[in-house]
Design a protein around this motif. Structure first.
Motif, PDB file in Angstrom:
ATOM      1  N   UNK A 196       0.835  -1.208   0.000  1.00  0.00           N
ATOM      2  CA  UNK A 196       0.000   0.000   0.000  1.00  0.00           C
ATOM      3  C   UNK A 196       0.866   1.253   0.000  1.00  0.00           C
ATOM      4  N   UNK A 197       1.894   1.269   0.839  1.00  0.00           N
ATOM      5  CA  UNK A 197       2.778   2.442   0.899  1.00  0.00           C
ATOM      6  C   UNK A 197       3.520   2.647  -0.416  1.00  0.00           C
ATOM      7  N   UNK A 198       3.947   1.569  -1.023  1.00  0.00           N
ATOM      8  CA  UNK A 198       4.687   1.656  -2.289  1.00  0.00           C
ATOM      9  C   UNK A 198       3.823   2.265  -3.393  1.00  0.00           C
ATOM     10  N   UNK A 199       2.532   1.877  -3.422  1.00  0.00           N
ATOM     11  CA  UNK A 199       1.652   2.364  -4.492  1.00  0.00           C
ATOM     12  C   UNK A 199       1.033   3.721  -4.174  1.00  0.00           C
ATOM     13  N   UNK A 200       0.777   3.978  -2.887  1.00  0.00           N
ATOM     14  CA  UNK A 200      -0.019   5.151  -2.549  1.00  0.00           C
ATOM     15  C   UNK A 200       0.740   6.409  -2.195  1.00  0.00           C
ATOM     16  N   UNK A 201       1.951   6.280  -1.653  1.00  0.00           N
ATOM     17  CA  UNK A 201       2.684   7.467  -1.188  1.00  0.00           C
ATOM     18  C   UNK A 201       2.980   8.451  -2.311  1.00  0.00           C
ATOM     19  N   UNK A 202       3.204   7.964  -3.496  1.00  0.00           N
ATOM     20  CA  UNK A 202       3.566   8.852  -4.610  1.00  0.00           C
ATOM     21  C   UNK A 202       2.407   9.737  -5.041  1.00  0.00           C
ATOM     22  N   UNK A 233      -0.502  17.962  -1.892  1.00  0.00           N
ATOM     23  CA  UNK A 233      -1.509  18.967  -1.540  1.00  0.00           C
ATOM     24  C   UNK A 233      -2.764  18.812  -2.385  1.00  0.00           C
ATOM     25  N   UNK A 234      -2.585  18.564  -3.691  1.00  0.00           N
ATOM     26  CA  UNK A 234      -3.734  18.427  -4.581  1.00  0.00           C
ATOM     27  C   UNK A 234      -4.593  17.224  -4.206  1.00  0.00           C
ATOM     28  N   UNK A 235      -3.971  16.203  -3.644  1.00  0.00           N
ATOM     29  CA  UNK A 235      -4.722  15.008  -3.241  1.00  0.00           C
ATOM     30  C   UNK A 235      -5.764  15.346  -2.177  1.00  0.00           C
ATOM     31  N   UNK A 236      -5.465  16.348  -1.336  1.00  0.00           N
ATOM     32  CA  UNK A 236      -6.391  16.759  -0.278  1.00  0.00           C
ATOM     33  C   UNK A 236      -7.351  17.861  -0.727  1.00  0.00           C
ATOM     34  N   UNK A 294      -9.337  13.568  -2.510  1.00  0.00           N
ATOM     35  CA  UNK A 294     -10.211  13.024  -1.456  1.00  0.00           C
ATOM     36  C   UNK A 294     -10.889  14.136  -0.653  1.00  0.00           C
ATOM     37  N   UNK A 295     -11.023  15.318  -1.222  1.00  0.00           N
ATOM     38  CA  UNK A 295     -11.582  16.426  -0.454  1.00  0.00           C
ATOM     39  C   UNK A 295     -13.005  16.117   0.030  1.00  0.00           C
ATOM     40  N   UNK A 296     -13.880  15.697  -0.868  1.00  0.00           N
ATOM     41  CA  UNK A 296     -15.267  15.410  -0.487  1.00  0.00           C
ATOM     42  C   UNK A 296     -15.372  14.224   0.479  1.00  0.00           C
ATOM     43  N   UNK A 297     -14.746  13.068   0.195  1.00  0.00           N
ATOM     44  CA  UNK A 297     -14.851  11.955   1.148  1.00  0.00           C
ATOM     45  C   UNK A 297     -14.208  12.230   2.507  1.00  0.00           C
ATOM     46  N   UNK A 298     -13.146  13.033   2.530  1.00  0.00           N
ATOM     47  CA  UNK A 298     -12.513  13.360   3.802  1.00  0.00           C
ATOM     48  C   UNK A 298     -13.453  14.183   4.678  1.00  0.00           C
ATOM     49  N   UNK A 299     -14.067  15.216   4.097  1.00  0.00           N
ATOM     50  CA  UNK A 299     -15.031  16.017   4.852  1.00  0.00           C
ATOM     51  C   UNK A 299     -16.265  15.200   5.199  1.00  0.00           C
ATOM     52  N   UNK A 300     -16.673  14.307   4.288  1.00  0.00           N
ATOM     53  CA  UNK A 300     -17.824  13.449   4.582  1.00  0.00           C
ATOM     54  C   UNK A 300     -17.569  12.534   5.760  1.00  0.00           C
ATOM     55  N   UNK A 301     -16.364  11.969   5.832  1.00  0.00           N
ATOM     56  CA  UNK A 301     -16.013  11.109   6.965  1.00  0.00           C
ATOM     57  C   UNK A 301     -16.008  11.893   8.275  1.00  0.00           C
ATOM     58  N   UNK A 330      -5.599   6.734  -0.455  1.00  0.00           N
ATOM     59  CA  UNK A 330      -6.720   6.989   0.454  1.00  0.00           C
ATOM     60  C   UNK A 330      -6.694   6.040   1.645  1.00  0.00           C
ATOM     61  N   UNK A 331      -6.246   4.801   1.425  1.00  0.00           N
ATOM     62  CA  UNK A 331      -6.126   3.843   2.527  1.00  0.00           C
ATOM     63  C   UNK A 331      -5.096   4.329   3.541  1.00  0.00           C
ATOM     64  N   UNK A 332      -4.005   4.900   3.050  1.00  0.00           N
ATOM     65  CA  UNK A 332      -2.977   5.431   3.957  1.00  0.00           C
ATOM     66  C   UNK A 332      -3.569   6.519   4.854  1.00  0.00           C
ATOM     67  N   UNK A 333      -4.337   7.439   4.255  1.00  0.00           N
ATOM     68  CA  UNK A 333      -4.966   8.508   5.046  1.00  0.00           C
ATOM     69  C   UNK A 333      -5.955   7.923   6.045  1.00  0.00           C
ATOM     70  N   UNK A 334      -6.717   6.916   5.622  1.00  0.00           N
ATOM     71  CA  UNK A 334      -7.679   6.273   6.517  1.00  0.00           C
ATOM     72  C   UNK A 334      -6.965   5.582   7.674  1.00  0.00           C
ATOM     73  N   UNK A 335      -5.855   4.923   7.383  1.00  0.00           N
ATOM     74  CA  UNK A 335      -5.081   4.275   8.441  1.00  0.00           C
ATOM     75  C   UNK A 335      -4.537   5.292   9.435  1.00  0.00           C
ATOM     76  N   UNK A 336      -4.107   6.448   8.926  1.00  0.00           N
ATOM     77  CA  UNK A 336      -3.606   7.502   9.814  1.00  0.00           C
ATOM     78  C   UNK A 336      -4.723   7.977  10.745  1.00  0.00           C
ATOM     79  N   UNK A 337      -5.927   8.141  10.202  1.00  0.00           N
ATOM     80  CA  UNK A 337      -7.065   8.559  11.036  1.00  0.00           C
ATOM     81  C   UNK A 337      -7.391   7.500  12.082  1.00  0.00           C
ATOM     82  N   UNK A 338      -7.367   6.218  11.682  1.00  0.00           N
ATOM     83  CA  UNK A 338      -7.673   5.143  12.623  1.00  0.00           C
ATOM     84  C   UNK A 338      -6.605   5.034  13.711  1.00  0.00           C
TER      85      UNK A 338
END
Length: 285
Positions: free
Chosen positions: A36-42, A46-49, A62-69, A258-266
């Motif tokens: 996951x880190x290998x595929x997602x970190x790149x 800033x634009x991703x958020x 992930x702006x809309x799903x992040x605020x939705x969560x 997005x999984x990386x961000x979700x893991x950070x939140x968890x």
């Protein structure tokens, strides 16, 4: 061979089995995290958020799903925590354990903690979306997740309340305290670390749920930030599900980001639970 030696061999074999199973689980988890880190970190920048989702991978974010969560979890906490803790206090401190009705309620709450989450999604669709007319909104999603985690909060809070020594209660009563004063001044402060830990872990579970939200009709493509509890919404797990079903490899990498961000939140939620538990345990000491 004596029974004592047999028991020691069985215990040793059991410990070895547990160790090997744990080691295997950690190995699989490490491989998954590395992939996951290998595929997602790149893709995380800033634009991703700041970007909304798009049919073009390079423009998707992930702006809309992040605020939705954030919306969903905040409202779920507002409903679930006071109702769950209040129910646990009533069942442990005020209800009569000898009554059949109380035993049936406690048994059903324990059983509900093991019900598949998709069943709660069907319940939310019938009650909140259709019967109460909230539609496919943030409020419907939050109330559905509240039903999902309420049994977990109630059961964990009950166990925390049961751990309060009877001597503390008896000492408070001996000083002339009323029932409510004992609950407020003795039971709640002593059991609060366990209550907070169980509640935050339950909310962390709700943060990662997808099936109930799919059932109630959460959408996967939103190009706006929800402004009220009656707006449509999407969440990070929903966005991960949507991107992972697309054929393009770039969207799979976006899902990994997005999984990386979700893991950070968890992990953040779990860290908060540990900090709060230690803080209130030190106060008790």
């Amino acid at each position: 061979m004596s029974n004592v030696k047999k028991r020691k061999l069985i215990d040793k074999g059991f410990h070895i089995l547990v160790f090997l199973t744990t080691l295997f689980g950690l190995l699989i988890l490490s491989i998954l995290l590395f992939d996951i880190l290998k595929d997602g970190l790149k893709w995380i920048n800033i634009e991703f958020f700041t970007n909304f989702t798009s049919r073009f991978a390079e423009k998707a974010g992930i702006r809309a799903p992040l605020f939705g969560s954030i919306w969903i979890i905040t409202i779920t906490m507002i409903f679930a925590f006071p109702i769950g803790v209040g129910s646990a206090l009533y069942l442990e401190e005020y209800s009569d354990d000898k009554k059949i009705l109380t035993k049936i309620i406690k048994l059903n709450i324990s059983n509900l903690a093991g019900v598949p989450s998709i069943v709660f999604g069907i319940l939310g669709l019938g009650i909140f979306v259709n019967f109460l007319g909230f539609g496919r909104s943030i409020l419907s999603g939050a109330l559905t997740l509240t039903l999902l985690i309420l049994p977990i909060i109630i059961v964990s809070s009950q166990e925390a309340i049961k751990s309060v020594p009877k001597e503390l209660r008896h000492g408070a009563y001996a000083l002339g305290a009323t029932k409510w004063q004992v609950v407020k001044g003795v039971v709640l402060p002593y059991s609060l670390p366990g209550i907070l830990t169980g509640s935050i872990l339950a909310i962390a579970r709700a943060l990662g749920e997808t099936a109930p939200l799919i059932i109630i009709g959460a959408v996967t493509f939103i190009a706006f930030i929800p402004e009220s509890i009656f707006d449509k919404f999407t969440t990070l797990p929903m966005q991960v599900y949507n991107w992972s079903t697309m054929p393009q490899t770039e969207f799979h990498d976006l899902a990994a980001g997005a999984i990386i961000i979700l893991l950070i939140l968890l992990l953040g939620a779990n860290a908060v639970a540990i900090i709060l538990r230690n803080k209130y345990q030190n106060r008790i000491k």
